[in-house]
Design a protein around this motif. Structure first.
Motif, mmCIF file in Angstrom:
data_model
loop_
_atom_site.group_PDB
_atom_site.id
_atom_site.type_symbol
_atom_site.label_atom_id
_atom_site.label_comp_id
_atom_site.label_asym_id
_atom_site.label_seq_id
_atom_site.Cartn_x
_atom_site.Cartn_y
_atom_site.Cartn_z
ATOM 1 N N PRO A 333 0.824 -1.212 0.000
ATOM 2 C CA PRO A 333 0.000 0.000 0.000
ATOM 3 C C PRO A 333 0.857 1.261 0.000
ATOM 4 N N GLY A 334 0.465 2.203 -0.813
ATOM 5 C CA GLY A 334 1.171 3.474 -0.874
ATOM 6 C C GLY A 334 2.333 3.506 -1.834
ATOM 7 N N THR A 335 2.683 2.330 -2.402
ATOM 8 C CA THR A 335 3.847 2.285 -3.292
ATOM 9 C C THR A 335 3.627 3.116 -4.547
ATOM 10 N N LEU A 336 2.484 2.922 -5.199
ATOM 11 C CA LEU A 336 2.225 3.667 -6.434
ATOM 12 C C LEU A 336 2.138 5.165 -6.174
ATOM 13 N N ALA A 337 1.488 5.547 -5.082
ATOM 14 C CA ALA A 337 1.383 6.977 -4.762
ATOM 15 C C ALA A 337 2.765 7.598 -4.609
ATOM 16 N N ALA A 338 3.643 6.902 -3.873
ATOM 17 C CA ALA A 338 4.992 7.416 -3.657
ATOM 18 C C ALA A 338 5.782 7.462 -4.967
ATOM 19 N N MET A 339 5.594 6.446 -5.816
ATOM 20 C CA MET A 339 6.345 6.402 -7.077
ATOM 21 C C MET A 339 5.897 7.518 -8.011
ATOM 22 N N HIS A 340 4.596 7.782 -8.064
ATOM 23 C CA HIS A 340 4.119 8.879 -8.921
ATOM 24 C C HIS A 340 4.620 10.224 -8.404
ATOM 25 N N ARG A 341 4.635 10.374 -7.093
ATOM 26 C CA ARG A 341 5.130 11.624 -6.515
ATOM 27 C C ARG A 341 6.612 11.801 -6.831
ATOM 28 N N ASP A 342 7.402 10.727 -6.669
ATOM 29 C CA ASP A 342 8.834 10.790 -6.972
ATOM 30 C C ASP A 342 9.065 11.011 -8.463
ATOM 31 N N ALA A 343 8.214 10.382 -9.291
ATOM 32 C CA ALA A 343 8.342 10.568 -10.737
ATOM 33 C C ALA A 343 8.090 12.029 -11.106
ATOM 34 N N ALA A 344 7.116 12.654 -10.442
ATOM 35 C CA ALA A 344 6.855 14.073 -10.702
ATOM 36 C C ALA A 344 8.086 14.912 -10.391
ATOM 37 N N GLU A 345 8.736 14.623 -9.269
ATOM 38 C CA GLU A 345 9.962 15.345 -8.897
ATOM 39 C C GLU A 345 11.034 15.161 -9.964
ATOM 40 N N LEU A 346 11.275 13.909 -10.372
ATOM 41 C CA LEU A 346 12.318 13.617 -11.354
ATOM 42 C C LEU A 346 12.044 14.331 -12.676
ATOM 43 N N LEU A 347 10.801 14.257 -13.126
ATOM 44 C CA LEU A 347 10.462 14.840 -14.425
ATOM 45 C C LEU A 347 10.450 16.360 -14.369
ATOM 46 N N TYR A 348 10.044 16.915 -13.238
ATOM 47 C CA TYR A 348 10.074 18.371 -13.080
ATOM 48 C C TYR A 348 11.510 18.868 -13.166
ATOM 49 N N GLU A 349 12.417 18.167 -12.485
ATOM 50 C CA GLU A 349 13.827 18.558 -12.513
ATOM 51 C C GLU A 349 14.445 18.371 -13.888
ATOM 52 N N SER A 350 13.830 17.487 -14.699
ATOM 53 C CA SER A 350 14.343 17.246 -16.051
ATOM 54 C C SER A 350 13.657 18.125 -17.090
ATOM 55 N N ASN A 351 12.846 19.095 -16.618
ATOM 56 C CA ASN A 351 12.147 20.035 -17.506
ATOM 57 C C ASN A 351 11.224 19.334 -18.499
ATOM 58 N N VAL A 352 10.590 18.282 -18.038
ATOM 59 C CA VAL A 352 9.614 17.582 -18.868
ATOM 60 C C VAL A 352 8.341 18.421 -18.945
ATOM 61 N N ASP A 353 7.548 18.212 -19.971
ATOM 62 C CA ASP A 353 6.279 18.918 -20.172
ATOM 63 C C ASP A 353 5.485 18.984 -18.854
ATOM 64 N N PRO A 354 5.088 20.191 -18.418
ATOM 65 C CA PRO A 354 4.338 20.322 -17.157
ATOM 66 C C PRO A 354 3.071 19.480 -17.112
ATOM 67 N N ASN A 355 2.443 19.234 -18.269
ATOM 68 C CA ASN A 355 1.253 18.390 -18.287
ATOM 69 C C ASN A 355 1.568 16.980 -17.809
ATOM 70 N N VAL A 356 2.741 16.490 -18.177
ATOM 71 C CA VAL A 356 3.150 15.149 -17.747
ATOM 72 C C VAL A 356 3.421 15.141 -16.246
ATOM 73 N N VAL A 357 4.099 16.171 -15.771
ATOM 74 C CA VAL A 357 4.384 16.273 -14.334
ATOM 75 C C VAL A 357 3.075 16.355 -13.547
ATOM 76 N N ALA A 358 2.145 17.152 -14.045
ATOM 77 C CA ALA A 358 0.851 17.291 -13.368
ATOM 78 C C ALA A 358 0.109 15.965 -13.326
ATOM 79 N N ARG A 359 0.213 15.198 -14.405
ATOM 80 C CA ARG A 359 -0.467 13.898 -14.422
ATOM 81 C C ARG A 359 0.062 13.001 -13.320
ATOM 82 N N HIS A 360 1.357 13.044 -13.081
ATOM 83 C CA HIS A 360 1.924 12.209 -12.009
ATOM 84 C C HIS A 360 1.474 12.694 -10.635
ATOM 85 N N LEU A 361 1.354 13.982 -10.463
ATOM 86 C CA LEU A 361 0.842 14.489 -9.191
ATOM 87 C C LEU A 361 -0.603 14.043 -8.975
#
Length: 914
Positions: A333-361
């Protein structure tokens, strides 16, 4: 040919691999030791091959020892070696301890190997070890020793391992690879042709040719998955759970269980790695997966290779939705939530499309509360939401803004987000919009905010017609401006509701706050209709233009060319229909219904009011809903459909309805129903309450709600012409009397309170004004009044005018009016006693014994209002209501509300409203 072991059907042809193993066995018989390493992905038939060879080796007289490693027993010393020696009862595994010296261990292994070689002199010994990657360290050392000394013995070592399994001991693998006697067998996934051949071997599998593509696509050529698919299909087909000619694996079925087996066999971290591919989707790379899972890039690449080799992963991601479901179901429990949150951080720092970052949030929030949201999250979500609004994806914008609100720590920004939510949500659900606005209002009440925060809230409250709340915020805005050193402005009247009320112009004595900005120029009573239509013709519907558009339409409704508004309502309704905006569609349908009612088209008003309600998610879940409900109630009442009208009256209303402009419309509509059904006191109560609120809110405008003439009609029915006359004269003295509709309806009732000889010019003027207004129902009423007046005066034109009135009533489907004209007893023109009806002396005296507050409470109680309803109407607590009633009972010497004198109902409410 299919090979059968018990109930197990061997669906894949492994003859060539078995021949290699038999060749190694033949070498072993010639005292040439061999090592055979069987490699393949999880589920590709390694165990199946070893078991088949073991059967053949036994049939050739070999002694077969078998053992299998497992993840659960990986740390059990000599566990696999003991399994092997179970086939040789005469041999016991050495008693070794961890503290034993290296020399002692080597001696023990040499001794055991020597004994096995001795046994092999009488016949070959085949040692089969499955799942080499899970063999414990001590057993692995013995196998390694055996491999180094296998050339001269009649011992055949056959071992299998899963390819790409990262924890495998590299030293042992390297040792095996260096041995010249090593034979490697690498099992590959089945080709499409091989899958078709395998499908032919399944008993009970129908439509094989049609199923082959599905079997190959979903299994990826993995024999374990293929077998599970075929078995599940044959089990489901008789129950019609699977369509003929289609493979549809189910979550938790045989295929899903086979997926679990493959995942467990692919190596450590593979479950999380598979989850990472779900999270990252098309952005999946070994580098991102390594960061997300917390492993090295090499481990990530190895794990992805294992998933691809087993058929669970292809270029587009996990092979089938059931694979995805299975992976998710086995995560903590909570694994996917944490992974999506971490993915948002990684992609935000990599200047990925904000729409993609928002989807992970959003995905993180969907799997659990978004804890420890990054500080940039709220701003990014708001920016992406605005893009969604531009793209007409309102529902996504709402979802994004809700999360932006939840992740924002700044109280003032949270209010801003709620207001934006309210504005956007109106497009799809007015009830949801009102809820957001209520939350923003409560947030302002609970905290200290600046004038800049209150101002947009005031705008929004005004736009939704929440006048009571708007007045409160106006006071707060004045106080905030005063505290900041800016001169506050007089509150005056409430800001006129834009986009919801039947009139949005300022009253003549209104003083708006300067900060509210310009009032739209088309909202004035005397606005030029040409200018209004020019504005409407050059304006496209949008969030920015919705309010001025509605203001313009409402002003056009109140003009002498109200029929033009019907066409313009349809224009903007069609614009709204072309977009995903059911809230706006409901708004323009409601406006069209209202203007049709205003013109006397009762059937059209009913039709479009019903359309407006049908477009709302909750037909009574918002204050706005009571605008079309009010139109519907008035139309059905005029049409004589009292049964359906009663159903509308009997349903509950929101507690906050009386605080909004929609409540005024509903009070008026309900009063018309009460008048039609001869519930006069209830009708007066609603109308006087509407009048009191309009005066309190500073928006007492007959064009908005002509409560005085409505109440005058009730008073005439009750036999109180003088009271009715006072109300009519007051309405005629107001600035709105310039409006043809207001003037026409007022003059008609003025005539009803006059002597027959004075009625004629008043009714003629009323008819002239009502013809300008376009209201055919009111015109028919005035003409019927004129006809009866002419009858009283002996004028032969009476019959002709009466027929025209009758035709108009029939055309409008005003059944009640039509019937009353036929009977010749139209209430407003019936002869009345010109003297005021005598009042109950006891009732008049009662008013002097009660205070004003007590009279109001007692009057409402006499009308059967509950204490809670009285509390809401008078804006006092329930406890205060009870205290007032207690004093009233004591002063009047009564014990219950049923004994309250009915005279209170008329005197008190009328006095408070005038």
């Amino acid at each position: 040919m299919a090979h059968v072991t018990g109930d197990f059907v061997r669906i894949i042809d492994q003859e060539s691999e078995l021949n290699v193993l038999e060749s190694a066995l033949a070498d072993c018989l010639s005292a040439q030791g061999r090592i055979v390493l069987v490699e393949g992905a999880a589920g590709c038939g390694k165990s199946e091959l070893i078991e088949a060879f073991a059967d053949r080796a036994v049939s050739r007289g070999a002694t077969v020892l078998f053992a299998a490693g497992s993840a659960a027993e990986r740390d059990v010393p000599l566990g696999v070696l003991r399994q092997l020696l179970d086939g040789l009862p005469t041999l016991e595994p050495p008693e070794l301890q961890e503290q034993d010296s290296e020399a002692l261990m080597i001696e023990a292994m040499r001794e055991l190997h020597t004994k096995m070689c001795g046994i092999a002199e009488s016949g070959p010994v085949v040692c089969c070890v499955d799942n080499l990657q899970h063999v414990d360290a001590a057993s692995r050392r013995f196998l390694q020793y055996m491999a180094r000394h296998s050339r001269s013995g009649r011992i055949l070592l056959v071992a299998s391992q899963t390819r790409h399994y990262s924890p495998l001991d590299a030293e042992f693998t390297t040792e095996l690879m260096r041995r010249p006697e090593l034979v490697r067998i690498q099992l590959q996934p089945l080709t499409a042709t091989q899958v078709a051949t395998a499908a032919a071997r399944f008993p009970g599998l129908l439509d094989r040719e049609r199923l082959t593509d599905d079997l190959y696509r979903i299994s990826g050529g993995n024999p374990l998955l293929l077998r599970a698919l075929a078995s599940e299909h044959t089990e489901l087909r008789p129950t019609a759970s699977a369509e003929r000619g289609a493979i549809r694996p189910q979550p938790g079925g045989a295929y899903a269980r086979a997926v679990v087996t493959c995942l467990q066999s692919c190596g450590q971290n593979v479950l999380k790695l598979a989850a990472a591919t779900i999270v990252l989707g098309p952005l999946t790379t070994p580098a991102l997966i390594a960061q997300l899972v917390g492993i090295t890039r090499t481990e990530a690449a190895q794990g992805m290779s294992a998933l691809k080799a087993s058929g669970l992963l292809h270029e587009q991601g996990l092979r089938h939705p059931v694979v995805t479901t299975t992976v998710v179901d086995h995560l903590a429990p909570g694994t996917l939530a944490a992974m999506h949150r971490d993915a948002a951080e990684l992609l935000y720092e990599s200047n990925v499309d904000p729409n993609v970052v928002a989807r992970h949030l959003l995905d993180s929030h969907a799997h659990g509360p978004l804890e420890d949201a990054p500080p940039w999250a709220s701003g990014l979500l708001r920016a992406v939401a605005e893009e969604a609004v531009k793209g007409e994806d309102v529902c996504r914008a709402i979802t994004l803004l809700e999360l932006a609100h939840d992740t924002c720590v700044d109280a003032q920004k949270r209010v801003t987000v709620k207001l934006r939510l309210s504005t956007i949500a109106w497009r799809v659900d007015p009830g949801l919009s009102e809820r957001y606005l209520s939350e923003a209002t409560e947030a302002v009440r609970a905290g200290t905010v600046s004038a800049a925060q209150i101002l947009p809230l005031l705008h929004r409250l005004t736009a939704q017609g929440r006048i009571a709340d708007a007045l409160e915020m106006q006071d707060r805005l004045s106080a905030a401006l005063s505290d900041s050193g800016r001169a506050p402005t007089d509150r005056g009247t409430a800001p006129e509701p834009a986009a919801v009320s039947p009139l949005t112009s300022q009253s003549d004595n209104s003083v708006q706050l300067a900060e509210l900005g310009e009032t739209h120029s088309y909202a004035a009573l005397d606005a030029n209709t040409t200018d209004i239509e020019r504005f409407l013709a050059t304006t496209t519907l949008s969030t920015a233009t919705i309010q001025p558009i509605v203001q313009a339409l409402i002003t056009l409704t109140c003009s002498e060319e109200a029929e033009r508004c019907v066409d313009w309502c349809q224009v903007f309704l069609e614009q709204a229909l072309g977009r995903a905006t059911p809230g706006w569609q409901s708004l323009f349908s409601s406006m069209k219904a209202l203007v049709l009612l205003r013109l006397g088209d009762l059937e059209g008003a009913e039709e479009h009011a019903l359309e407006s309600l049908a477009r709302l998610p909750d037909q009574r879940g918002s204050n706005f809903a009571f605008s079309p409900i009010s139109t519907l109630l008035r139309a059905r009442t005029e049409m004589g459909n009292y049964v359906d009208a009663a159903a509308l009256v009997e349903q509950s209303v929101p507690d906050s309805l009386h605080l909004s402009i929609h409540g005024l419309a509903y009070f008026r509509a309900r009063a018309r129903y009460y008048l039609a059904t001869r519930q006069f006191q209830a009708a007066l109560s609603d109308l006087y309450e509407a009048g009191r609120l309009m005066k309190q809110w500073g928006m007492d405008r007959p064009t908005l709600l002509p409560w005085r003439t409505e109440a005058a009609e009730v008073l005439l029915e009750m036999g109180h012409p003088q009271r009715a006359e006072r109300l009519v004269l007051r309405q005629l003295s107001m600035v709105d009397a310039r409006n043809p509709w207001v003037r026409g309806t007022s003059l008609r009732l003025r005539a009803a309170t006059s002597e027959p000889k004075k009625r004629l010019p008043l009714l003629q003027q009323a008819i002239m004004e009502l013809r300008k207004s376009g209201d055919r129902v009111q015109l028919a009423r005035a003409m019927a009044d004129l006809s009866e007046t002419l009858v009283a005066l002996g004028d032969p034109l009476a019959s002709l005018i009466g027929q025209e009135a009758l035709a108009l009533a029939a055309e409008c489907k005003a059944a009640v009016l039509h019937e009353r004209i036929l009977r010749g007893s139209l209430s407003a023109s019936a002869p009345r006693a010109m003297a005021e009806s005598p009042l109950d002396v006891r009732g008049s005296d009662l008013g002097t014994t009660l205070s004003e507050s007590e009279q109001r409470v007692a009057a409402l109680a006499a009308l059967k209002y509950t204490n809670r309803e009285i509390s809401g109407l008078l804006h006092i607590t329930v406890s205060t209501v009870e205290q007032h009633l207690t004093r009233v009972y004591r002063k009047l010497n009564i014990s219950r509300r049923q004994d309250l004198p009915t005279i209170l109902e008329l005197n008190t409410l009328e006095a408070s409203a005038q």
